[in-house]
Design a protein around this motif. Structure first.
Motif, mmCIF file in Angstrom:
data_model
loop_
_atom_site.group_PDB
_atom_site.id
_atom_site.type_symbol
_atom_site.label_atom_id
_atom_site.label_comp_id
_atom_site.label_asym_id
_atom_site.label_seq_id
_atom_site.Cartn_x
_atom_site.Cartn_y
_atom_site.Cartn_z
ATOM 1 N N LEU A 196 -6.089 32.358 -25.222
ATOM 2 C CA LEU A 196 -4.453 32.181 -25.104
ATOM 3 C C LEU A 196 -3.837 31.776 -26.196
ATOM 4 O O LEU A 196 -4.291 30.941 -26.753
ATOM 5 N N ALA A 197 -2.814 32.663 -26.542
ATOM 6 C CA ALA A 197 -2.030 32.125 -27.813
ATOM 7 C C ALA A 197 -0.669 32.173 -27.532
ATOM 8 O O ALA A 197 -0.124 32.982 -26.673
ATOM 9 N N TYR A 198 0.149 31.338 -27.928
ATOM 10 C CA TYR A 198 1.413 30.903 -27.862
ATOM 11 C C TYR A 198 2.267 31.573 -29.301
ATOM 12 O O TYR A 198 1.695 31.310 -30.388
ATOM 13 N N LEU A 199 3.021 32.624 -29.146
ATOM 14 C CA LEU A 199 3.756 33.259 -30.177
ATOM 15 C C LEU A 199 5.221 32.935 -30.134
ATOM 16 O O LEU A 199 6.092 33.610 -29.316
ATOM 17 N N GLU A 206 7.524 25.822 -26.560
ATOM 18 C CA GLU A 206 6.364 26.031 -26.590
ATOM 19 C C GLU A 206 5.475 24.837 -26.130
ATOM 20 O O GLU A 206 4.464 25.085 -25.222
ATOM 21 N N GLU A 245 -5.328 26.902 -19.451
ATOM 22 C CA GLU A 245 -6.078 27.399 -20.474
ATOM 23 C C GLU A 245 -7.436 26.673 -20.740
ATOM 24 O O GLU A 245 -8.516 27.479 -21.317
ATOM 25 N N ASP A 258 -4.288 26.425 -29.708
ATOM 26 C CA ASP A 258 -4.698 27.513 -30.847
ATOM 27 C C ASP A 258 -4.247 27.085 -32.116
ATOM 28 O O ASP A 258 -4.687 27.718 -32.994
ATOM 29 N N ASN A 275 -6.861 46.845 -34.164
ATOM 30 C CA ASN A 275 -6.986 46.093 -32.841
ATOM 31 C C ASN A 275 -7.209 46.868 -31.616
ATOM 32 O O ASN A 275 -8.056 46.780 -30.759
ATOM 33 N N GLN A 327 -2.147 46.223 -35.959
ATOM 34 C CA GLN A 327 -2.223 46.479 -34.528
ATOM 35 C C GLN A 327 -2.961 47.804 -34.252
ATOM 36 O O GLN A 327 -3.744 47.874 -33.131
ATOM 37 N N THR A 379 0.089 40.613 -22.665
ATOM 38 C CA THR A 379 1.158 39.602 -23.219
ATOM 39 C C THR A 379 2.445 39.372 -22.258
ATOM 40 O O THR A 379 2.852 40.342 -21.481
ATOM 41 N N HIS A 410 -5.792 42.973 -25.102
ATOM 42 C CA HIS A 410 -4.648 42.081 -25.046
ATOM 43 C C HIS A 410 -3.755 42.259 -23.780
ATOM 44 O O HIS A 410 -3.245 43.536 -23.513
ATOM 45 N N ARG A 423 0.222 35.321 -25.078
ATOM 46 C CA ARG A 423 -0.893 36.452 -25.246
ATOM 47 C C ARG A 423 -2.287 36.152 -24.660
ATOM 48 O O ARG A 423 -2.886 35.205 -25.335
ATOM 49 N N ILE A 455 -3.561 40.300 -35.620
ATOM 50 C CA ILE A 455 -3.489 41.310 -34.593
ATOM 51 C C ILE A 455 -1.959 42.091 -34.699
ATOM 52 O O ILE A 455 -1.737 42.912 -34.056
ATOM 53 N N GLY A 456 -1.615 41.612 -35.627
ATOM 54 C CA GLY A 456 -0.202 42.438 -36.073
ATOM 55 C C GLY A 456 1.266 42.083 -35.099
ATOM 56 O O GLY A 456 1.971 42.809 -35.074
ATOM 57 N N GLN A 457 0.851 41.177 -34.439
ATOM 58 C CA GLN A 457 2.075 40.625 -33.544
ATOM 59 C C GLN A 457 3.169 40.085 -33.907
ATOM 60 O O GLN A 457 4.385 40.288 -33.660
ATOM 61 N N ARG A 482 6.185 34.202 -26.453
ATOM 62 C CA ARG A 482 5.193 35.205 -26.189
ATOM 63 C C ARG A 482 3.917 34.497 -25.679
ATOM 64 O O ARG A 482 3.257 33.686 -26.545
ATOM 65 N N THR A 484 0.223 23.235 -29.763
ATOM 66 C CA THR A 484 -0.878 23.878 -28.738
ATOM 67 C C THR A 484 -2.248 23.981 -28.986
ATOM 68 O O THR A 484 -2.510 23.739 -30.188
ATOM 69 N N ASP A 517 4.290 43.369 -23.439
ATOM 70 C CA ASP A 517 4.419 43.112 -24.684
ATOM 71 C C ASP A 517 5.653 43.870 -25.377
ATOM 72 O O ASP A 517 5.878 44.772 -26.115
#
Lengths: 421, 421
Positions: B212-215, B192, B203, A77, B33, B30, B184, B182, B224, A17-19, B222, A75, B259
């Protein structure tokens, strides 16, 4: 000698998704190249079991080495580990070394250890565990049908440690590798097309196993010769001969004859001369100071910077005259010249540069449009200024201004040092 | 509704030897998306005809959209265009619009036009030409067996203009697209794993079409949420409901509920309050000033910075007492506190921050090892300092210090503004 090919697979929806910008692949590619492994393909896929399995199968048909990063976090994911178990028909087991490492890290950080953290020590039972000294997720090394697979954590710092300390040495031991030699030089102030015209004959006459590549970025063009062969010493020598042939053809624009950045070239020059520089930055907002200080050892050539974003700071700290700004504006030859003189007197240095411009997207006018920049460079006896017009977005205008200022500074230093002789 | 999948193919040997970090793919992902196209895979390959042809064939089996960047330059290593001609069975022709564009650009730049530059106007005869307003290489749009192929130049600024102005609108017109939403939020100061424990129930209870994603990156994580469906408004609403449920669970560590970057969150806070900040940077070398000024509009909240890399600048410009440095060292609570006071008096601002530390790889000692940093934040009435210990490489230590300083500053501002009420 047979070429050894590699595929780099990065895993994570954030890439799709380009994050996140993938910097890991470039680093891994560099390390593999250094030891003579050719990266044939880089693939980024999502946290999706079928995709991961298909990509592994596909990659194993054409490559002897497969490096996988990402998806090893604690996590939900992160599904790389169970998917690798399926691919390699493994069972999950606890690695005692990895477990101790997790415990040590949490006790050093004085943080409570959760079950989720302990899961980081779980590994497939048929892999070789590569200890991660910088984090909790260990590296994993697999062999299957004459292909080596390595799974690394996606955190850049951890991946880098594992890549350099474990993976590269282990690959060198496990494979018979050809020699790959790169030689790069950096030019500034000339376009890719013009340089290609200059080098047309040279490029045509190159032997088949040596290739020339043009790598343009932000007003600079890197020229890279790459040679391949079975004998490291011979390839090295052949590439050197061609490199020395190429250098005089582009001497006019050459800033460095190795693969370094412009700021590194300027730093090296100052270090050699035993001189220092200070910066007075308006539109670049500290970016040039950051470029200079991002390399270790910069304190030998850099004392500091005044980031004079507002006119008040230009006047109060740098001593730019109020009437200079009133009569000519903050973006003017007069202002940047006074900024150079000002920063030389508040920060004791041999050389200085100053920038002032309109980086956009707003703030432009008919006389002073977005992209217009004044840059000055000088020492205590002499200050020179020049105007530039860039036509990009804010980020790139800042980058272009920094590169132009460093190029101007380098030229000025060389001129001054020649005058002295 | 059927999902529309895309593959991004980046071409260039420089990507495979790791000389260039690919930022284009993230941007393209991006943009795709945003209009509801799911990027299934990103592939980087070399300037090699067979590789390009195979990758196109392979990608066309699983994707309705294929975006290609790179290899369109005017030099001999750029072979994308002839390879596309082979793939689409095209002949080369001159596009009059593209030719005029090349001529216009060179006349504006006042540079001589070479045959090599004119070749940029050559295109395959069965493509739709997408005008490039920022450079000489036009975009090219092909359709074959219900797959859309778009070839774009690799120069980021040119690719971005084409992607936003031509490609995204044309894809929206040509395809029936699902909705992707999205949301965020940004947390700071929590790992994390810990956050995953906090969010475990949340979740698990998420509906199947919301993920849910952890960045994680540099001391920040982040979070998301991504939802998909056929009805844009409905997905938007469903994701919003979940997002509002998640926010209170992580309120303690939440820095922003959109975001944005930490520096953007700090800027927004200052703007809302009508306050300004100045920085006094030793170990971060101007990087924090750069982060703040990299966003347009920063002059409203930022007047400037003193990058006091040497002790002399700390003393002469910031007024740090010589005995403070002698007795406690440059990396000490006392020094960073005096730096905050100093920068507040030389740059008129409501708030200030200061950094001093040992970023490595050299310069550490037993008492002050590499990674040790002192950070202070304050205003005219009150200054607070804290020590941090980072354990990474130089680049990451600088980044972590900047993030920690901005997090501390944000906390301090919120505290001070609450005290006032």
């Amino acid at each position: 000698m047979k070429e050894v090919n590699a595929c780099i697979i990065t895993i994570g929806d954030e890439l799709l998704i380009g994050q996140t910008i993938d910097t890991n692949s470039a680093f891994i590619a560099q390390e593999l190249n250094k030891i003579g492994i050719w990266v044939k393909r880089r693939v980024a896929i999502g946290d999706n079991k079928e995709e991961i399995l298909n990509t592994l199968t596909e990659a194993s048909k054409e490559n002897e080495v497969i490096i996988i990063t990402g998806g090893l976090g604690p996590t939900a994911d992160d599904i790389t580990k169970p998917t690798l178990c399926e691919y390699f028909h493994s069972k999950i087991t606890i690695d005692e070394g990895a477990l101790q490492n997790v415990k040590d890290i949490f006790s050093k950080l004085n943080k409570p250890l959760t079950g989720r953290n302990l899961k980081q020590a779980e590994v497939p039972d048929n892999c070789t565990v590569l200890p991660n000294l910088r984090g909790t997720a260990p590296g994993m090394w697999f062999e299957k049908d004459n292909v080596f697979y390595v799974s690394l954590p996606g955190v850049p710092n951890e991946m880098k440690g594992l890549m350099q300390n474990s993976v590269a040495p282990k690959l060198k031991d496990s494979l018979e590798l050809p020699a790959v030699v790169h030689r790069t030089l950096l030019t500034s102030g000339i376009g890719e097309s013009t340089i290609a015209d200059v080098l047309e004959d040279f490029e045509r006459d190159l032997p088949g196993h040596i290739k020339l590549a043009y790598l343009p970025s932000y007003g600079m063009v890197r020229l890279r010769l790459t040679g391949r062969g079975s004998d490291k010493e011979m390839v090295d020598q052949e590439v050197s001969v061609q490199f020395e042939k190429m250098k005089p053809l582009v001497a006019e624009w050459m800033v460095a004859d190795s693969d370094i950045s412009l700021q590194q070239a300027v730093s090296n020059l100052l270090k050699k001369l035993g001189k220092t520089v200070a910066t007075a930055e308006s539109c670049t907002g500290g970016y040039i100071a950051h470029l200079i200080t991002s390399k270790a050892g910069s304190s030998a050539i850099f004392n500091g910077s005044i980031v004079s974003y507002s006119n008040k700071v230009k006047e109060n700290v740098l001593g730019v005259k109020e009437e200079t700004i009133r009569n000519f504006g903050a973006v003017s030859e007069q202002t940047v010249k006074e900024m150079v003189q000002g920063v030389l007197s508040c920060i004791d240095s041999d050389y200085a540069l100053a920038t002032s411009g309109i980086m956009g997207p707003d703030g432009g006018s008919v006389e002073k449009p977005v992209g217009m920049v004044w840059i000055a460079v000088g020492n205590k006896n002499n200050v020179k200024a020049a105007q530039y017009k860039f036509r990009y977005d804010r980020t790139r205008n800042i980058e272009m201004t920094a590169q132009a200022a460093l190029t101007m500074l380098r030229g000025f230093i060389l001129e001054q040092e020649t005058l002295k002789d």
